[in-house]
Design an enzyme around this catalytic site. Structure first.
Site, PDB file in Angstrom:
ATOM      1  N   TYR A 107      -5.342   0.453  11.467  1.00  0.00           N
ATOM      2  CA  TYR A 107      -6.619   0.639  11.141  1.00  0.00           C
ATOM      3  C   TYR A 107      -7.165  -0.646  10.522  1.00  0.00           C
ATOM      4  CZ  TYR A 107      -4.368   5.066   9.991  1.00  0.00           C
ATOM      5  OH  TYR A 107      -3.934   6.518   9.778  1.00  0.00           O
TER       6      TYR A 107
ATOM      7  N   CYS B 158      -7.151  -1.668   6.936  1.00  0.00           N
ATOM      8  CA  CYS B 158      -5.638  -1.292   6.115  1.00  0.00           C
ATOM      9  C   CYS B 158      -5.243  -2.731   5.614  1.00  0.00           C
ATOM     10  CB  CYS B 158      -4.867  -0.633   6.961  1.00  0.00           C
ATOM     11  SG  CYS B 158      -3.142  -0.988   6.777  1.00  0.00           S
TER      12      CYS B 158
ATOM     13  N   PHE C  75      -2.274  -3.730   4.808  1.00  0.00           N
ATOM     14  CA  PHE C  75      -0.943  -4.040   5.561  1.00  0.00           C
ATOM     15  C   PHE C  75      -1.281  -4.447   6.890  1.00  0.00           C
ATOM     16  CE2 PHE C  75      -0.299  -0.610   2.291  1.00  0.00           C
ATOM     17  CZ  PHE C  75       0.502  -1.489   1.545  1.00  0.00           C
ATOM     18  N   CYS C  76      -2.339  -3.963   7.557  1.00  0.00           N
ATOM     19  CA  CYS C  76      -2.533  -4.361   8.918  1.00  0.00           C
ATOM     20  C   CYS C  76      -3.196  -5.690   8.789  1.00  0.00           C
ATOM     21  CB  CYS C  76      -3.465  -3.311   9.593  1.00  0.00           C
ATOM     22  SG  CYS C  76      -2.906  -1.734   9.616  1.00  0.00           S
TER      23      CYS C  76
END
Ligand SMILES: N[C@@H](CCC(=O)N[C@@H](CS)C(=O)NCC(=O)O)C(=O)O
Ligand SMILES: *[C@@H]1O[C@H](CO)[C@@H](O)[C@H](O)[C@H]1NC(C)=O
Ligand SMILES: *[C@@H]1O[C@H](CO)[C@@H](O)[C@H](O)[C@H]1NC(C)=O
Ligand SMILES: *[C@@H]1O[C@H](CO)[C@@H](O)[C@H](O)[C@H]1NC(C)=O
Length: 322
Positions: free
Chosen positions: A100, A103, A105-106
Site C-alpha cells: 500500500y 503503509c 512498513f512498505c
C-alpha cells in the site's frame, strides 16, 4: 457496482498491526483495527511527485552510492568501481513490491530499495479485495518478490536484502542500530496514527492522501475517504489511550527529539552514512512529512536537518514501471 458497508470496508482497507488491537466489541474492534491499519495508510506525496518527473534516476549521477557496497547503477564515472563491486554481489533481475503506498512498513522497504538503488516494480494492492496478493498465503503487505522468491515482513525483507548486498559481512549489525530499528517499529509507528487523525481536518487530509494514492475504485475511494476520516477521528482517541498517549503532538515531538538525541551529533545514526535504523525512521516518517502533523513536527523539533540529509542521501526512487 459492489455495495460495501463503510465500516467493513474500512476494517479491511485499513488493517495494520491488527493483531495488537483486541478491544471489546466486534464493531469497535474492527474500527480499532482500521485505525491501526491507518498507521499504514498514510500516503506519500513526496514519493508521488518525485516519480512524475524523473523516475529511475538510474541514468543520473547518484549521490547515494556512498559507503558499504551499495548497489549502484549510475553511469557516473566516480561510482563505477562501486557499481561493479555491488553488481558482483547482488543484481536481481526482477524485484516486485506488493504494497500500500501509504503503509509505513512498505515505505521502510521502499526507502531501503531506493537507497541501495535496486530497481523495483510496485504492485499497488487494493486493500479491500487484496486480489493482487491472492497468490500468496501471507495476507499482509509489504511482500517482496525477488526473482520469484517471496519475502515478507518489512524488517525481515530488509535483513535478507542487506545480507545479499553484504554477503561477506558476517558481523551482525551493531546493537545501536538494532535497538533503534526496534524503536521505530514498536514506538515511532504507534505515535503516528493519533497524530494524523488528531482533528477532523487532519483526518480528512490524511484520508484524502490515502485514497488518492491507493489502489481503490472510485466508489471505494469516496466511501473510504469520508467514512474513514470520520471513523478514524474517533478511533484515534481510543488508540491514544491504548498506547498511553495523552497529548499526541507532544508524543510526536518527543519521539522526534529522542531520535535527534540518539544521533549524538552525528550526521546519521550510522555516522557519515545512513544505516538501517536511519532508513527505517525515514521510511515511516516519509508518508506523514507533508501532512500537517509532519510539518508541525519539522517546525517544532530539531529533526528537520536529519530528515533533509536523509532525503538527499536516499535520493531518487529506484522504482521502475511495471
Ligand atoms: N510486521 C509487518 C507488518 C505488516 C502489516 O501490518 N501490514 C499491514 C498494512 S500496513 C497489512 O497488510 N495488514 C493487513 C491488511 O491490510 O489486511 C511488517 O513489518 O511488514
Ligand atoms: C559524478 O558525480 C559526482 C557527484 O556525485 C560529481 O562530482 C562528478 O563530477 C560526476 N562525474 C561525472 C563524470 O559525471
Ligand atoms: C491496481 O489494481 C489493479 C487490479 O488488480 C491492477 O491491475 C493494477 O496493476 C493495480 N495498480 C497498480 C499501480 O499496481
Ligand atoms: C499503559 O499504562 C498502563 C497503566 O499505567 C500499563 O498497564 C500499560 O502496560 C501501558 N501500556 C503501554 C502500551 O505502555
Amino acid at each position: 457496482m459492489r455495495r460495501v458497508n463503510g465500516v467493513a470496508l474500512l476494517s479491511r482497507a485499513v488493517v495494520c498491526m491488527g493483531s495488537s488491537t483486541a478491544v471489546g466489541g466486534a464493531t469497535q474492534q474492527r474500527l480499532v483495527q482500521a485505525a491501526m491499519l491507518n498507521t499504514c495508510s498514510i500516503s506519500n506525496p513526496l514519493w508521488f511527485t518525485r516519480r512524475l518527473g524523473d523516475h529511475f534516476g538510474l541514468s543520473k549521477p547518484s549521490v547515494s552510492c556512498g559507503a558499504g557496497g551499495h548497489v549502484c547503477f549510475s553511469s557516473n564515472a566516480t561510482s563505477l568501481a562501486q557499481e561493479v563491486h555491488a553488481q558482483d554481489k547482488f543484481l536481481p533481475k526482477d524485484v516486485e513490491l506488493y504494497q500500500y503506498e501509504a503503509c509505513p512498513f512498505c515505505n521502510k522497504v521502499r526507502a531501503f530499495l531506493d537507497y541501495y538503488k535496486i530497481p523495483y516494480k510496485v504492485m499497488e494492492v487494493n486493500p479491500i479485495s487484496k486480489k493482487e496478493i491472492k497468490w500468496s498465503d501471507y495476507k499482509k503487505v509489504p511482500i517482496l518478490k525477488v526473482d520469484g522468491e517471496q519475502m515478507v515482513d518489512s524488517s525481515d525483507i530488509i535483513d535478507k536484502l542487506f545480507q545479499r548486498i553484504n554477503p561477506e559481512n558476517n558481523v551482525v549489525n551493531g546493537e545501536e542500530e538494532k535497538k533503534w530499528r526496534g524503536w521505530v517499529d514498536n514506538h515511532l509507528v504507534h505515535v503516528l496514527s493519533p497524530n494524523i487523525y488528531r482533528t477532523a481536518s487532519e483526518a480528512l487530509e490524511s484520508f484524502d492522501y490515502i485514497t488518492s494514492h491507493g489502489n481503490f475504485s472510485l466508489y471505494e475511494r469516496i466511501v473510504a475517504k469520508y467514512t474513514g476520516a470520520a471513523a478514524m477521528y474517533f478511533v484515534s482517541k481510543k488508540l491514544k489511550k491504548k498506547h498511553n498517549i495523552t497529548d499526541e503532538r507532544a508524543a510526536l515531538y518527543e519521539a522526534a527529539e529522542t531520535w535527534v538525541d540518539a544521533l549524538k551529533g552525528r550526521q546519521f545514526l550510522g555516522g557519515s552514512n545512513p544505516n538501517l535504523a536511519d532508513l527505517a525512521a525515514f521510511g515511516v516518517l516519509r508518508p506523514i512529512r507533508h501532512l500537517k502533523s509532519g510539518k508541525d513536527m519539522v517546525e517544532n523539533t530539531r529533526i528537520g536537518e536529519w530528515y533533509t540529509r536523509m532525503e538527499s542521501s536516499v535520493g531518487e526512487s529506484a522504482r521502475i514501471e511495471a
